[in-house]
Design a protein around this motif. Structure first.
Motif, PDB file in Angstrom:
ATOM      1  N   ALA A 198       0.827  -1.200   0.000  1.00 44.72           N
ATOM      2  CA  ALA A 198       0.000   0.000   0.000  1.00 44.72           C
ATOM      3  C   ALA A 198       0.858   1.245   0.000  1.00 44.72           C
ATOM      4  O   ALA A 198       1.851   1.330   0.719  1.00 44.72           O
ATOM      5  N   GLY A 199       0.484   2.190  -0.827  1.00 49.41           N
ATOM      6  CA  GLY A 199       1.125   3.492  -0.827  1.00 49.41           C
ATOM      7  C   GLY A 199       0.470   4.343   0.242  1.00 49.41           C
ATOM      8  O   GLY A 199      -0.485   3.931   0.894  1.00 49.41           O
TER       9      GLY A 199
ATOM     10  N   GLN B 126      -3.054   1.622  -3.098  1.00 46.45           N
ATOM     11  CA  GLN B 126      -3.235   2.909  -2.426  1.00 46.45           C
ATOM     12  C   GLN B 126      -4.717   3.170  -2.150  1.00 46.45           C
ATOM     13  O   GLN B 126      -5.592   2.727  -2.884  1.00 46.45           O
TER      14      GLN B 126
ATOM     15  N   ARG C 262      -9.980   1.934  -2.115  1.00 46.89           N
ATOM     16  CA  ARG C 262      -8.649   1.358  -2.294  1.00 46.89           C
ATOM     17  C   ARG C 262      -8.590   0.598  -3.621  1.00 46.89           C
ATOM     18  O   ARG C 262      -9.436  -0.246  -3.894  1.00 46.89           O
TER      19      ARG C 262
ATOM     20  N   LEU D  11      -4.880   6.780  -8.044  1.00 44.21           N
ATOM     21  CA  LEU D  11      -4.399   5.854  -7.022  1.00 44.21           C
ATOM     22  C   LEU D  11      -3.430   4.861  -7.629  1.00 44.21           C
ATOM     23  O   LEU D  11      -3.687   4.325  -8.704  1.00 44.21           O
ATOM     24  N   ARG D  12      -2.326   4.619  -6.935  1.00 45.19           N
ATOM     25  CA  ARG D  12      -1.418   3.542  -7.316  1.00 45.19           C
ATOM     26  C   ARG D  12      -1.986   2.234  -6.768  1.00 45.19           C
ATOM     27  O   ARG D  12      -2.773   2.224  -5.839  1.00 45.19           O
TER      28      ARG D  12
END
Length: 137
Positions: free
Chosen positions: A31-32, A49, A61, A45-46
């Protein structure tokens, strides 16, 4: 070499290998940092993330790429293809959550979903599938 040391070393190796393998096999992305998402605006979102939606009891998420049949750069394709991404939607104050699969095209599934009195729409996906832009309103 002492048999007892050999067995102990083999056991330690097995524990490390199984532990590392289980996290990879589970497909859990790292998780970022969480980001704040203003309602009604786009947020990128990455993979892994999470975005907390300002003024709402809602987090979104980006959990994984389910499928990606999009035409790769430099290739000539008859069909553009699409990506299917999975999201975990949570309403932390109520303890509610659900998952949603959103599609980058309209051929095989929804591009948006509703949860916690909000609409979550997949706007775009990066070429490598590592980033997703969503609009939450």
């Amino acid at each position: 070499m002492d048999l007892q040391r050999f067995v102990a070393g083999l056991f330690a190796f097995a524990v490390v290998t199984v532990g590392a393998g289980s996290s990879v096999a589970a497909g859990q992305p790292v998780a970022g940092p969480a980001v704040s998402a203003p309602s009604g605006q786009e947020v990128t979102l990455r993979l892994g993330q999470e975005a907390a939606v300002a003024g709402k009891d809602l987090t979104v998420r980006f959990t994984r790429v389910v499928a990606d049949s999009r035409c790769r750069p430099g290739m000539t394709c008859i069909w553009q293809g699409e990506a299917t991404l999975a999201f975990l939607l949570k309403e932390p104050g109520r303890g509610e959550s659900t998952t949603a699969e959103l599609h980058s095209g309209i051929r095989t599934g929804p591009q948006a979903t509703s949860f916690a009195a909000s609409r979550i729409e997949l706007v775009s996906v990066s070429e490598d599938g590592g980033e997703a832009t969503v609009r939450i309103s």
